[in-house]
Design a protein around this motif. Structure first.
Motif, PDB file in Angstrom:
ATOM      1  N   LEU A  64       0.834  -1.200   0.000  1.00 13.79           N
ATOM      2  CA  LEU A  64       0.000   0.000   0.000  1.00 13.79           C
ATOM      3  C   LEU A  64       0.869   1.250   0.000  1.00 13.79           C
ATOM      4  CD1 LEU A  64      -2.824   1.229   0.158  1.00 13.79           C
ATOM      5  CD2 LEU A  64      -2.726   0.985   2.639  1.00 13.79           C
ATOM      6  N   GLU A  65       2.020   1.176   0.669  1.00 16.82           N
ATOM      7  CA  GLU A  65       2.937   2.314   0.697  1.00 16.82           C
ATOM      8  C   GLU A  65       3.419   2.679  -0.707  1.00 16.82           C
ATOM      9  OE1 GLU A  65       3.047  -0.263   2.742  1.00 16.82           O
ATOM     10  OE2 GLU A  65       2.364   0.794   4.551  1.00 16.82           O
ATOM     11  N   GLU A  66       3.612   1.634  -1.564  1.00 17.33           N
ATOM     12  CA  GLU A  66       3.998   1.903  -2.951  1.00 17.33           C
ATOM     13  C   GLU A  66       2.889   2.638  -3.692  1.00 17.33           C
ATOM     14  OE1 GLU A  66       6.317  -1.235  -5.216  1.00 17.33           O
ATOM     15  OE2 GLU A  66       5.632  -2.441  -3.512  1.00 17.33           O
ATOM     16  N   GLY A  67       1.634   2.291  -3.369  1.00 21.51           N
ATOM     17  CA  GLY A  67       0.498   2.961  -3.997  1.00 21.51           C
ATOM     18  C   GLY A  67       0.443   4.431  -3.623  1.00 21.51           C
ATOM     19  N   ILE A  68       0.657   4.734  -2.325  1.00 25.98           N
ATOM     20  CA  ILE A  68       0.627   6.124  -1.867  1.00 25.98           C
ATOM     21  C   ILE A  68       1.781   6.907  -2.488  1.00 25.98           C
ATOM     22  CG2 ILE A  68       0.815   7.617   0.165  1.00 25.98           C
ATOM     23  CD1 ILE A  68      -0.566   5.364   1.758  1.00 25.98           C
ATOM     24  N   ALA A  69       2.957   6.245  -2.595  1.00 30.12           N
ATOM     25  CA  ALA A  69       4.109   6.902  -3.238  1.00 30.12           C
ATOM     26  C   ALA A  69       3.814   7.178  -4.707  1.00 30.12           C
ATOM     27  CB  ALA A  69       5.350   6.027  -3.096  1.00 30.12           C
ATOM     28  N   ALA A  70       3.154   6.224  -5.374  1.00 29.25           N
ATOM     29  CA  ALA A  70       2.792   6.425  -6.785  1.00 29.25           C
ATOM     30  C   ALA A  70       1.820   7.585  -6.936  1.00 29.25           C
ATOM     31  CB  ALA A  70       2.170   5.140  -7.336  1.00 29.25           C
ATOM     32  N   HIS A  71       0.887   7.715  -5.990  1.00 30.22           N
ATOM     33  CA  HIS A  71      -0.064   8.836  -6.027  1.00 30.22           C
ATOM     34  C   HIS A  71       0.671  10.164  -5.907  1.00 30.22           C
ATOM     35  CE1 HIS A  71      -3.605  11.290  -5.114  1.00 30.22           C
ATOM     36  NE2 HIS A  71      -2.921  11.766  -4.072  1.00 30.22           N
ATOM     37  N   LYS A  72       1.629  10.227  -5.006  1.00 32.95           N
ATOM     38  CA  LYS A  72       2.393  11.465  -4.822  1.00 32.95           C
ATOM     39  C   LYS A  72       3.198  11.806  -6.073  1.00 32.95           C
ATOM     40  CE  LYS A  72       2.773  11.132   0.219  1.00 32.95           C
ATOM     41  NZ  LYS A  72       3.692  10.935   1.364  1.00 32.95           N
ATOM     42  N   ASN A  73       3.635  10.761  -6.798  1.00 26.46           N
ATOM     43  CA  ASN A  73       4.396  10.957  -8.036  1.00 26.46           C
ATOM     44  C   ASN A  73       3.491  11.115  -9.253  1.00 26.46           C
ATOM     45  OD1 ASN A  73       6.901  10.781  -6.715  1.00 26.46           O
ATOM     46  ND2 ASN A  73       6.895   8.537  -6.844  1.00 26.46           N
ATOM     47  N   LYS A  74       2.171  11.189  -8.992  1.00 20.36           N
ATOM     48  CA  LYS A  74       1.149  11.376 -10.034  1.00 20.36           C
ATOM     49  C   LYS A  74       1.072  10.212 -11.019  1.00 20.36           C
ATOM     50  CE  LYS A  74       1.305  16.417  -9.685  1.00 20.36           C
ATOM     51  NZ  LYS A  74       1.432  17.714 -10.405  1.00 20.36           N
ATOM     52  N   ASP A  75       1.520   9.028 -10.570  1.00 22.40           N
ATOM     53  CA  ASP A  75       1.336   7.807 -11.364  1.00 22.40           C
ATOM     54  C   ASP A  75       0.008   7.196 -10.926  1.00 22.40           C
ATOM     55  OD1 ASP A  75       1.428   5.443 -12.755  1.00 22.40           O
ATOM     56  OD2 ASP A  75       3.436   4.865 -12.072  1.00 22.40           O
ATOM     57  N   TYR A  76      -1.103   7.822 -11.373  1.00 19.37           N
ATOM     58  CA  TYR A  76      -2.422   7.484 -10.861  1.00 19.37           C
ATOM     59  C   TYR A  76      -2.876   6.088 -11.269  1.00 19.37           C
ATOM     60  CZ  TYR A  76      -2.441  12.484  -9.913  1.00 19.37           C
ATOM     61  OH  TYR A  76      -2.117  13.735  -9.454  1.00 19.37           O
TER      62      TYR A  76
ATOM     63  N   VAL B 202     -10.440  10.445 -10.428  1.00 15.91           N
ATOM     64  CA  VAL B 202      -9.012  10.348 -10.714  1.00 15.91           C
ATOM     65  C   VAL B 202      -8.724   9.004 -11.383  1.00 15.91           C
ATOM     66  CG1 VAL B 202      -6.686  10.408  -9.748  1.00 15.91           C
ATOM     67  CG2 VAL B 202      -8.498  11.790  -8.714  1.00 15.91           C
ATOM     68  N   PHE B 203      -8.279   9.033 -12.605  1.00 15.48           N
ATOM     69  CA  PHE B 203      -7.959   7.870 -13.435  1.00 15.48           C
ATOM     70  C   PHE B 203      -9.196   7.058 -13.822  1.00 15.48           C
ATOM     71  CE2 PHE B 203      -6.622   3.406 -14.067  1.00 15.48           C
ATOM     72  CZ  PHE B 203      -5.853   3.592 -15.221  1.00 15.48           C
ATOM     73  N   VAL B 204     -10.201   6.992 -12.952  1.00 13.47           N
ATOM     74  CA  VAL B 204     -11.416   6.226 -13.223  1.00 13.47           C
ATOM     75  C   VAL B 204     -12.610   7.177 -13.276  1.00 13.47           C
ATOM     76  CG1 VAL B 204     -10.592   4.089 -12.183  1.00 13.47           C
ATOM     77  CG2 VAL B 204     -11.711   5.798 -10.762  1.00 13.47           C
ATOM     78  N   ASN B 205     -13.743   6.659 -13.773  1.00  9.23           N
ATOM     79  CA  ASN B 205     -14.958   7.468 -13.818  1.00  9.23           C
ATOM     80  C   ASN B 205     -15.476   7.723 -12.408  1.00  9.23           C
ATOM     81  OD1 ASN B 205     -14.957   7.515 -16.635  1.00  9.23           O
ATOM     82  ND2 ASN B 205     -16.074   5.565 -16.754  1.00  9.23           N
TER      83      ASN B 205
END
Length: 692
Positions: free
Chosen positions: A539-551, A581-584
């Motif tokens: 989950l931490e990788e997901g939050i990091a991806a969000h911060k890097n705008k890799d939605y 964000v990224f989805v409908n």
């Protein structure tokens, strides 16, 4: 079955003796290393199991409240550990997602135990009465995850369910009685946990960060300043009274109708980290006045061109001085011990350790009200112990574990309080016949304690002697009595020992037979078969991806973890759905996910779901009680936005029949301390000092 549970708890106890979490983790990782060749994909999850279980054990060991509830969950956590160890000896294929769910349930158990084992966490559940529901849900999820993994050792049976219910009932009854009677600033007039505890925890934590060298911590506390008292407000008394304390003169003055002690000091406000910390600690000291059994600190002032600290005046001096000059009746001693216990509960609820609990640091008023004083060595619970210069003076009240150089904690302070009660009962220093400090240490570490030999006393007070003896000798280093238990025992003793009007509380020194000198009455004491498993990103990788705008990456991780039951992931998935964000956009599904995460006590989700109730376009039906419930849950758990909104609504009267301006100000203070700029502005507009 009882033997099996006993073995599980014994296994947990054996891990306690390893000494530190780092040792536990090292030991656990050695076990995981043996598994690596056979079930490599499970290594991170297995490592997490061992770490979480060790944390669960630490929570149980240090639980201040609801220890029986924690015991039921500890048994399950330790059962999980045993099953994973069996997996090491008998490797087999497991469902990776089922194993992940199993780990998530263990994390939920840890978080729930952490909540209910202390007052600030318990507050999350107090308004919803959801402790039992959450406990039952966790047990059900744990049993299901054990079944999904086909683990062989389980404890899901009628006998255990009966024991769980008994533990729940016992702890509920104790908490009910405790909150009803504790008062002393721990609870407010409605027997609800006082928000001042949250304020003190926030400030204390930030002081701890600065003490431990966090670079930007100073910016978080630089606005905290000790209250300044205009010297003109310090009025002279008809006579000048001066006392000496530790070589310093203390002048008696009158401040706003109260007798105060003005003690010389030298506090510099130069912005350095050391003095920032001192200023913040003085703010903490000032806020402690909420508890009537802690000596009030009013602020800093100047007297005869010297800076002074202004404290509440204690006519009788400290408790040691009092008992050296006069004998104290046993009934009065019970009341004194009870009030000291109240003050100590307040400190511990705020995560503050005093470090020097003994009669010399208890000030006494004219009405024989005890006030805990001298916070010279007090520390935030997670900080390292202060170097104490005069350890020879303190060692006689020190727990054997602390003598062995272990890190100071709440249990050690409870031991010191037990020794304070001994000192008060017998009116003398512990081990005063042993002159050498090293001999005292050796005596205590070897399991020896002070003698408990009571002198001649009236028959009606013999029950008090027995009750006090049980408290003094209660527990051991592995299972020391909790402070809440001591309080309830003292409360029970005090209910039946009201002093008759014809009896005095104080007698001439040597009048009472305290230690039996007049009547010697003693009361004894394989790799090729490894399945292909898709890696589950954290989950931490997901939050990091969000911060890097890799939605896209973030969404996939949030969705996966949400489907596996992680409440934080549900919160993030709902945020993506509500914002498109990224989805409908799907507001209905977002609301459902916020609600699920809120029910799992996700603070941010509680606030988001409460807000959705006020937005007609969200489709969430407004329910006034639920709205307030979720908003309070978020605010009490530390969400600054919730604290601001709740405080603002209280002040504006937007909560019909519930609005409370004082409570509104308290929540705004919490929000301001958590960095909410609008809360700071409102407090400034209303000329409210955040430090008071």
């Amino acid at each position: 079955m009882a033997e099996t549970l006993e073995m599980v708890l014994e296994d947990a106890q054996s891990i306690f003796t390893l000494g530190t979490n780092s040792n536990i983790l090292k030991n656990s990782l050695n076990v995981v290393g043996k598994l690596a060749d056979t079930v490599q994909p499970f290594v991170p999850l297995i490592s997490t199991v061992f770490v979480v279980v060790s944390e669960v054990m630490k929570i149980y060991e240090n639980a201040k409240h609801n220890k029986k509830i924690c015991a039921s969950l500890l048994v399950r956590a330790n059962t999980a550990k045993i099953n994973v160890e069996i997996l090491q000896l008998q490797p087999r294929i497991c469902d990776h997602k089922a194993f992940y769910r199993f780990v998530e349930v263990l994390k939920k158990i840890k978080n729930f135990m952490n909540d209910v084992s202390n007052l600030s966490g318990w507050k999350k559940y107090a308004t919803t009465n959801s402790v039992q529901e959450t406990f039952t849900k966790l047990i059900s999820e744990f049993d299901q995850s054990m079944n999904d993994l086909h683990f062989t050792i389980t404890i899901s049976n009628e006998e255990q369910r009966k024991l769980d219910q008994e533990n729940l009932n016992a702890d509920f009854e104790e908490m009910k009685q405790f909150l009803k009677t504790i008062a002393g600033g721990v609870t407010d007039n409605n027997s609800q946990i006082n928000t001042i505890i949250n304020e003190l925890q926030i400030i204390n934590e930030k002081v701890g960060l600065l003490t431990n060298g966090l670079n930007n911590a100073g910016n978080q506390i630089n606005h905290l300043k000790a209250i300044k008292i205009n010297p003109k407000e310090l009025d002279d008394l008809p006579y000048r009274e001066i006392k000496l304390c530790a070589g310093k003169s203390i002048v008696k003055k009158l401040y706003r109708g109260n007798n105060v002690a003005c003690k010389s000091t030298n506090v510099v406000d130069d912005g350095t980290s050391v003095n920032q910390r001192i200023q913040a600690q003085l703010v903490i000291l000032g806020k402690l006045k909420e508890c009537p059994n802690i000596l009030k600190f009013y602020g800093l002032s100047n007297l005869d061109d010297n800076q002074v600290m202004v404290f509440e005046w204690a006519d009788k001096g400290n408790l040691r001085e009092l008992y050296l000059n006069q004998d104290i009746d046993l009934v009065e001693k019970v009341h004194i011990a009870l009030d000291i216990c109240r003050g100590l509960v307040f400190l511990h609820s705020c995560d503050i350790l005093h470090h020097d609990i003994r009669c010399e640091n208890i000030m006494m008023t004219l009405r024989l009200e005890p006030k805990i004083a001298n916070f010279k060595y007090s520390r935030e619970t997670e900080q390292n112990s202060t170097l104490i210069e005069n350890v020879n003076d303190l060692v006689r009240w020190m727990a054997p574990e602390k003598m062995s150089k272990h890190r100071y904690n709440f249990k050690y302070e409870i031991f010191s309080f037990e020794m304070l009660i001994w000192e008060l009962v017998f009116e003398k220093f512990p081990y005063e016949d042993i002159s050498s400090t090293n001999q005292v240490i050796e005596h205590v570490i070897n399991g020896n304690r002070e003698n408990i030999i009571f002198g001649q006393i009236t028959p009606e007070n013999q029950r008090l002697q027995q009750g006090l003896m049980e408290i003094i000798t209660a527990g051991n280093p592995q299972n020391r009595i909790r402070l809440a238990e001591i309080f309830l025992k003292l409360e029970k003793l005090s209910l039946n020992c009201t002093q008759p009007c014809y009896r005095t509380s104080l007698y001439p020194d040597g009048y009472l037979d305290l230690d039996g000198s007049k009547l010697n009455k003693q009361l004894s004491i394989t790799e090729s078969n490894k399945p292909f498993i898709t890696e589950i990103k954290s989950l931490e990788e997901g939050i990091a991806a969000h911060k890097n705008k890799d939605y896209e990456k973030a969404w996939k991780i949030f969705e996966l973890h949400s489907n596996l039951g992680n409440s934080t992931a549900k919160y993030w998935k709902a945020r993506y759905l509500i914002g498109g964000v990224f989805v409908n956009k799907d507001i209905t599904q977002a609301a459902s996910l916020f609600k699920e995460a809120a029910e799992d006590n996700n603070t941010d989700a509680c606030f988001r779901y409460a807000l959705m109730m006020t937005d007609k376009s969200s489709g969430v039906k407004y329910n006034r009680e639920k709205f307030i419930e979720y908003l309070m849950k978020a605010a009490d758990a530390g969400n600054a936005m919730a604290q601001y909104n709740l405080g603002d609504m209280h002040l504006k009267g937007n909560l019909p029949s519930l609005s409370n301006s004082d409570l509104g100000i308290k929540y705004l203070k919490l929000a301001a301390l958590n960095g909410h700029s609008k809360a700071v502005e409102i407090l400034k507009e209303k000329d409210i000092n955040i430090n008071e």
